[in-house]
Design a protein around this motif. Structure first.
Motif, short mmCIF file in Angstrom:
data_model
loop_
_atom_site.label_atom_id
_atom_site.label_comp_id
_atom_site.label_asym_id
_atom_site.label_seq_id
_atom_site.Cartn_x
_atom_site.Cartn_y
_atom_site.Cartn_z
N THR A 443 0.85 -1.19 0.00
CA THR A 443 0.00 0.00 0.00
C THR A 443 0.88 1.23 0.00
O THR A 443 2.08 1.15 0.28
CB THR A 443 -0.93 0.02 1.23
OG1 THR A 443 -1.86 1.08 1.11
CG2 THR A 443 -0.13 0.20 2.52
N PHE A 444 0.30 2.38 -0.34
CA PHE A 444 1.04 3.63 -0.32
C PHE A 444 0.22 4.66 0.44
O PHE A 444 -0.87 5.05 0.01
CB PHE A 444 1.34 4.12 -1.73
CG PHE A 444 2.11 5.41 -1.76
CD1 PHE A 444 3.26 5.57 -1.01
CD2 PHE A 444 1.69 6.47 -2.54
CE1 PHE A 444 3.99 6.75 -1.03
CE2 PHE A 444 2.40 7.66 -2.57
CZ PHE A 444 3.55 7.80 -1.82
N MET A 458 8.39 1.81 0.85
CA MET A 458 7.25 1.25 0.11
C MET A 458 7.59 -0.16 -0.36
O MET A 458 8.52 -0.34 -1.14
CB MET A 458 6.92 2.13 -1.11
CG MET A 458 6.55 3.56 -0.78
SD MET A 458 6.43 4.61 -2.26
CE MET A 458 8.17 4.89 -2.61
N VAL A 461 4.91 -1.92 -3.83
CA VAL A 461 4.16 -0.83 -4.46
C VAL A 461 4.82 -0.59 -5.81
O VAL A 461 5.96 -0.13 -5.88
CB VAL A 461 4.19 0.45 -3.61
CG1 VAL A 461 3.46 1.58 -4.32
CG2 VAL A 461 3.55 0.19 -2.24
N THR A 462 4.14 -0.93 -6.88
CA THR A 462 4.77 -0.94 -8.21
C THR A 462 4.29 0.15 -9.14
O THR A 462 4.64 0.16 -10.31
CB THR A 462 4.53 -2.30 -8.88
OG1 THR A 462 3.12 -2.53 -8.98
CG2 THR A 462 5.17 -3.42 -8.08
N ASP A 463 3.48 1.10 -8.62
CA ASP A 463 2.94 2.12 -9.52
C ASP A 463 3.65 3.46 -9.38
O ASP A 463 3.16 4.48 -9.84
CB ASP A 463 1.45 2.30 -9.27
CG ASP A 463 1.15 2.79 -7.86
OD1 ASP A 463 2.05 2.72 -7.00
OD2 ASP A 463 0.01 3.23 -7.61
N ARG A 464 4.83 3.49 -8.76
CA ARG A 464 5.58 4.74 -8.65
C ARG A 464 6.32 5.01 -9.96
O ARG A 464 6.89 4.10 -10.55
CB ARG A 464 6.59 4.68 -7.50
CG ARG A 464 5.99 4.45 -6.12
CD ARG A 464 5.08 5.58 -5.68
NE ARG A 464 3.68 5.34 -6.06
CZ ARG A 464 2.70 6.23 -5.95
NH1 ARG A 464 2.98 7.45 -5.53
NH2 ARG A 464 1.47 5.92 -6.28
N TYR A 478 12.10 2.48 -2.13
CA TYR A 478 11.23 1.80 -3.08
C TYR A 478 11.65 0.33 -3.17
O TYR A 478 12.74 0.01 -3.65
CB TYR A 478 11.33 2.48 -4.45
CG TYR A 478 10.41 1.90 -5.50
CD1 TYR A 478 9.03 2.07 -5.39
CD2 TYR A 478 10.93 1.21 -6.59
CE1 TYR A 478 8.18 1.55 -6.36
CE2 TYR A 478 10.08 0.70 -7.55
CZ TYR A 478 8.71 0.87 -7.44
OH TYR A 478 7.88 0.35 -8.38
N THR A 499 -0.07 -2.33 6.94
CA THR A 499 -0.67 -3.07 5.84
C THR A 499 -2.04 -3.55 6.30
O THR A 499 -2.47 -3.29 7.43
CB THR A 499 0.23 -4.25 5.44
OG1 THR A 499 -0.27 -4.84 4.25
CG2 THR A 499 0.32 -5.30 6.53
#
Length: 539
Positions: A443-444, A458, A461-464, A478, A499
């Protein structure tokens, strides 16, 4: 721009009311926490040129609003009060500018004051004034730019209107990019096609002055960051402009009619009176009919665009308020006033009864009940004075009182309203010296970094977006794979992990940790995690 003796007290009181409840009001995920954390990192690192979110360069928006948030925290500390302060200043300045514009269209009497009251106490403007975001800053610079334009059109021509117009357009561009042009330049150009007054407004010399002021304010930051980040011009043009309009890249696609519904709901309690003005179109003054284009043009563009958020339309609430004040003064609205007061009375009942039917508010039921009773008393006064010239003033007073009730309750409901300040306070009680890191697993939640005043790692979390980062620059922040998480844990014997329960079950199995819950929230829980020693071999 001179403010009347009647306007100044309202603006001062409005400013003070917005400051309440200050630091006690949680930053909500994700918008408030995201902008608050970007501003915090500016303060801590001293890098005000390149915005960073959780240690990663973040160029979704130009930085002016974040500079305002960071400046507030430089003055008042890293807290909710500091990060909101200059947004509240912007809201107050927007209303002062609107008053100046309203006087051009409505004269210097009560109608202009009413336009300011209507805008300031409409639901979206009132709520956005406290929100940590770019929208209230954009609304401020839009109001100031429109004031300069309408002065040139109808309020007295002056050379200085042009460079000031360019200045405020530039500040808006530095706040949210080209979107400010949808509320200013686009409707101005559309109005040229049918309104004689909109033609030949500025001389070529004045246009050059406006363009020069705009370029001097808006462009230096873009040029400076593009030198060190060569991909940035394409990113701004394609991703943050074209893709927001033409694609659902950001997951904000809504139906065409979305903003019509949002506007109707969030311009309350004045929506019905604006509708009455629209219904009496033929009876409206020609200038009032013309400024409708400053609502219609951006509304059409936003309705056609894929990316839609409710606050996008906030900058045209000032224009809507001028038209509404005009309609209230000239049309018969007795039934509309009664219907509005019925809804306001129901809102008072709902506020007073919240503690009885919303479980998280149960500890506040007595306080909310007393607030509700006070609001009902105010409603009774509103009913008696509904046909008087003070109707708008009294309605504005009621709306401000209702907002104090709502925001006062929200300070106690942070964990139930996507706020994580209480969670970090619980972590700080265990680790007041901040010796342990926080890991956001699967989660972020940027407010964890904000309230901890230290960047949280993070995990998974893979959407950065790392396109502007050097490889490996954020290896301790990251952690996109479980191998990265394992490396992170191996260097630390004890950490906090935030989490949800399902993710924690996986975390314990993969990383051999013992965990102790620290703070349980509606969706996420904070755990204190210790690495388990490897089992002793059996002889």
């Amino acid at each position: 721009m001179r403010l009347s003796r009647r306007a100044l007290p309202f603006l001062a009181i409005y400013f003070l009311i917005l400051l309440y409840p200050g630091s006690a009001l949680h930053l909500r995920e994700s918008t408030e926490a995201r902008y608050g954390e970007i501003a915090r990192e500016m303060v801590v690192t001293g890098n005000w040129l390149e915005p960073h979110l959780n240690g990663i360069k973040h160029f979704h928006k130009p930085p002016l609003s974040m500079w305002g948030m960071a400046a507030g925290m430089e003055l008042f500390g890293i807290n909710g009060f500091g990060v909101r302060f200059f947004g509240i200043v912007a809201a107050t300045a927007a209303l002062a500018a609107l008053l100046g514009t309203a006087r051009i269209f409505l004269g210097s009497g009560d109608e202009a004051i009413n336009a300011m009251l209507i805008c300031g106490t409409s639901l979206l403007f009132l709520s956005s004034s406290r929100v940590v975001s770019t929208d209230i800053y954009l609304a401020c610079f839009t109001a100031l730019a429109q004031l300069m334009l309408f002065r040139q059109l109808y309020g007295g021509r002056s050379f200085w209107n042009a460079p000031l117009y360019g200045l405020f357009l530039g500040l808006g561009f530095l706040t949210k990019g080209p979107i400010i042009l949808l509320f200013t330049l686009l409707p101005f150009l559309v109005a040229k096609t049918f309104d004689r007054d909109h033609r030949n407004v500025f001389t070529w010399r004045e246009v050059a002055a406006a363009a020069g002021a705009f370029a001097a304010v808006a462009l230096p930051w873009y040029l400076a960051v593009s030198i060190s980040n060569p991909e940035l011009p394409d990113y701004f043009l394609k991703v943050q402009t074209v893709d927001r309009v033409a694609t659902n890249r950001f997951g904000r696609d809504k139906p065409f009619w979305y903003f019509f519904v949002i506007f109707s709901a969030t311009f309350f309690p004045y929506t019905l009176f604006l509708a009455r003005g629209v219904a009496g179109w033929k009876q409206l003054d020609g200038r009032i009919r013309t400024i409708f284009v400053y609502i219609v043009a951006p509304l059409v563009v936003f309705s056609l665009a894929k990316s839609k958020l409710s606050a996008y339309i906030l900058p045209f609430y000032g224009t809507a308020s001028i038209i509404t004040a005009y309609a209230l003064a000239r049309f018969e609205t007795a039934r509309l006033r009664a219907a509005t007061l019925v809804i306001l009375t129901l809102a008072a009942v709902a506020a007073g009864g919240t503690g009885f039917f919303y479980k998280p508010a149960a500890p506040l039921k007595i306080q909310l009940l007393l607030y509700g009773v006070a609001l009902l008393v105010l409603c009774a006064y509103l009913w008696k004075s509904r046909l008087s010239p003070q109707f708008v003033r009294n309605t504005a007073l009621y709306t401000l009182c209702l907002s104090v009730t709502i925001y006062g309750a929200m300070t106690h409901l942070g964990p139930h309203l996507k706020g994580y300040g209480d969670m970090v306070a619980a972590i700080d009680r265990i680790d007041p010296e901040h010796k342990r890191d926080i890991l956001m697993y699967g989660t972020f939640i940027p407010s964890l970094s904000f309230y901890r005043n230290r960047i949280a790692a993070m995990g998974l979390v893979t959407d950065r977006d790392l396109r502007f980062e050097e490889d490996g620059a954020n290896r301790d922040i990251y952690l996109p794979t479980d191998a990265d998480v394992e490396r992170f844990l191996a260097a630390r014997g004890e950490i906090f992990v935030v989490t949800d329960q399902g993710q924690m079950d996986q975390f314990r199995l993969k990383h051999a940790c013992s965990v102790t819950p620290v703070f349980v929230q509606r969706k996420h829980t904070a755990y204190l995690c210790r690495r388990e020693p490897p089992p002793h071999p059996v002889p």
